[in-house]
Design a protein around this motif. Structure first.
Motif, PDB file in Angstrom:
ATOM      1  N   CYS A   1      42.002 -22.641 -29.521  1.00  0.00           N
ATOM      2  CA  CYS A   1      42.438 -24.035 -30.334  1.00  0.00           C
ATOM      3  C   CYS A   1      42.738 -24.931 -29.584  1.00  0.00           C
ATOM      4  O   CYS A   1      43.538 -24.672 -28.619  1.00  0.00           O
TER       5      CYS A   1
ATOM      6  N   PHE B   1      40.321 -17.382 -37.317  1.00  0.00           N
ATOM      7  CA  PHE B   1      39.457 -18.585 -37.475  1.00  0.00           C
ATOM      8  C   PHE B   1      38.279 -18.245 -38.714  1.00  0.00           C
ATOM      9  O   PHE B   1      38.193 -16.998 -38.966  1.00  0.00           O
TER      10      PHE B   1
ATOM     11  N   HIS C   1      40.939 -23.249 -37.931  1.00  0.00           N
ATOM     12  CA  HIS C   1      42.035 -22.376 -37.547  1.00  0.00           C
ATOM     13  C   HIS C   1      42.892 -22.138 -38.645  1.00  0.00           C
ATOM     14  O   HIS C   1      43.941 -22.342 -38.784  1.00  0.00           O
TER      15      HIS C   1
ATOM     16  N   ILE D   1      37.773 -27.284 -35.649  1.00  0.00           N
ATOM     17  CA  ILE D   1      37.607 -27.378 -34.440  1.00  0.00           C
ATOM     18  C   ILE D   1      36.077 -27.206 -34.162  1.00  0.00           C
ATOM     19  O   ILE D   1      35.356 -26.430 -34.738  1.00  0.00           O
TER      20      ILE D   1
ATOM     21  N   THR E   1      35.909 -26.373 -26.702  1.00  0.00           N
ATOM     22  CA  THR E   1      36.597 -26.536 -27.968  1.00  0.00           C
ATOM     23  C   THR E   1      37.265 -27.870 -28.078  1.00  0.00           C
ATOM     24  O   THR E   1      37.969 -28.176 -27.202  1.00  0.00           O
TER      25      THR E   1
END
Ligand SMILES: [Zn+2]
Lengths: 87, 181
Positions: free
Chosen positions: A5, A16, A57, A65, A79
């Motif tokens: 993350c 996630f 998340h 994300i 990411t």
């Protein structure tokens, strides 16, 4: 599987939620026409190689994300926050 | 109308001590989500410093101490726990009252990390998770905010409606850890 993350750092996959292709971020203009909208709503690539997904998340900070990963090697190469700049 | 009696989220469930670890309920005071307006994180941080004596904590960090804490809660969001927010904050941030919406407990003792290791998919050992570090993560199936508030002490927050599950899950993990000592 672990995902980094951009805010929380490397976390277990169970935190996630998987949404789908990151194409969601490139929404056509309302008057873009039926072809553009048909493409946006229904048509997805199925790449053997690099792909960009949207993950949430959910069991963490609540950030959306963009995850760049390789469907052949399972490597995650990047990411970043879907919102663009970090807040 | 009947007179209503205020009850804390963990009323009747805590305190609890098993082996060397104990859980107690924390009376947090007021709880407010503070989210800076676009581009105003710096001015909000200055207003927080002036009014409450602590700057806006960075991601994965908490500021302050018992009675007045600011805990990072997600991108652009900090939870101010304890004091009633000074009105000056509202010039720079959306301030939303969440008092009484959270169950807040303190897990403390030798092996508190071992208890959490059974429930939380984040490494909370002191070499990785020091005093003032905080994590938004899962505690078993619950979304939680976990902050190290002492050498052997954690503050854990979950939605108030999850209080009973929180105590149940902590209790089971504490029993497991105590049984292996
Ligand atoms: Zn996160």
């Amino acid at each position: 599987m672990r995902i980094t993350c951009p805010y929380c750092g490397e976390r277990d996959r169970r935190e996630f939620y998987y949404r789908g292709a990151a194409v969601d971020l490139d929404r056509p203009a309302p008057d873009a026409g039926p072809d553009a909208w048909d493409d946006f709503v229904y048509l997805r690539d199925n790449p053997a190689g690099e792909t960009r997904d949207l993950w949430y998340h959910e069991g963490g900070c609540g950030a959306w994300i963009v995850v760049t990963r390789n469907t052949l090697t399972h490597e995650i190469s990047a990411t970043e926050p879907a919102s663009g700049g970090k807040r | 109308m009947d007179k209503l009696i205020a009850q804390t989220p963990c009323d009747g469930l805590l305190p609890l001590t098993i082996g060397a670890v104990s859980v107690t309920e924390v009376a947090p005071g007021a709880i407010h989500a503070v989210s800076a307006f676009q581009g105003q994180a710096k001015s909000l941080s200055e207003a927080m410093k002036a009014a409450h004596g602590m700057v806006l904590p960075a991601p994965n960090r908490a500021a302050g101490k018992s009675g007045a804490r600011a805990v990072w809660f997600g991108p652009g969001q900090v939870m101010l726990i304890g004091p009633t927010p000074d009105p000056s904050l509202s010039a720079h941030a959306a301030v939303v009252d969440q008092s009484d919406a959270w169950a807040v407990v303190r897990l403390e003792g030798d092996g508190a990390e071992d208890v959490l290791a059974r429930l939380v998919p984040v490494d909370l050992r002191p070499q990785h998770f020091k005093r003032g570090h905080t994590a938004r993560t899962l505690l078993f199936h619950m979304n939680a905010s976990i902050t190290r508030v002492g050498e052997k002490a954690f503050q854990i927050m979950v939605f108030r409606s999850m209080a009973k599950s929180l105590v149940h899950d902590l209790k089971r993990a504490m029993e497991g850890v105590a049984a292996r000592r």
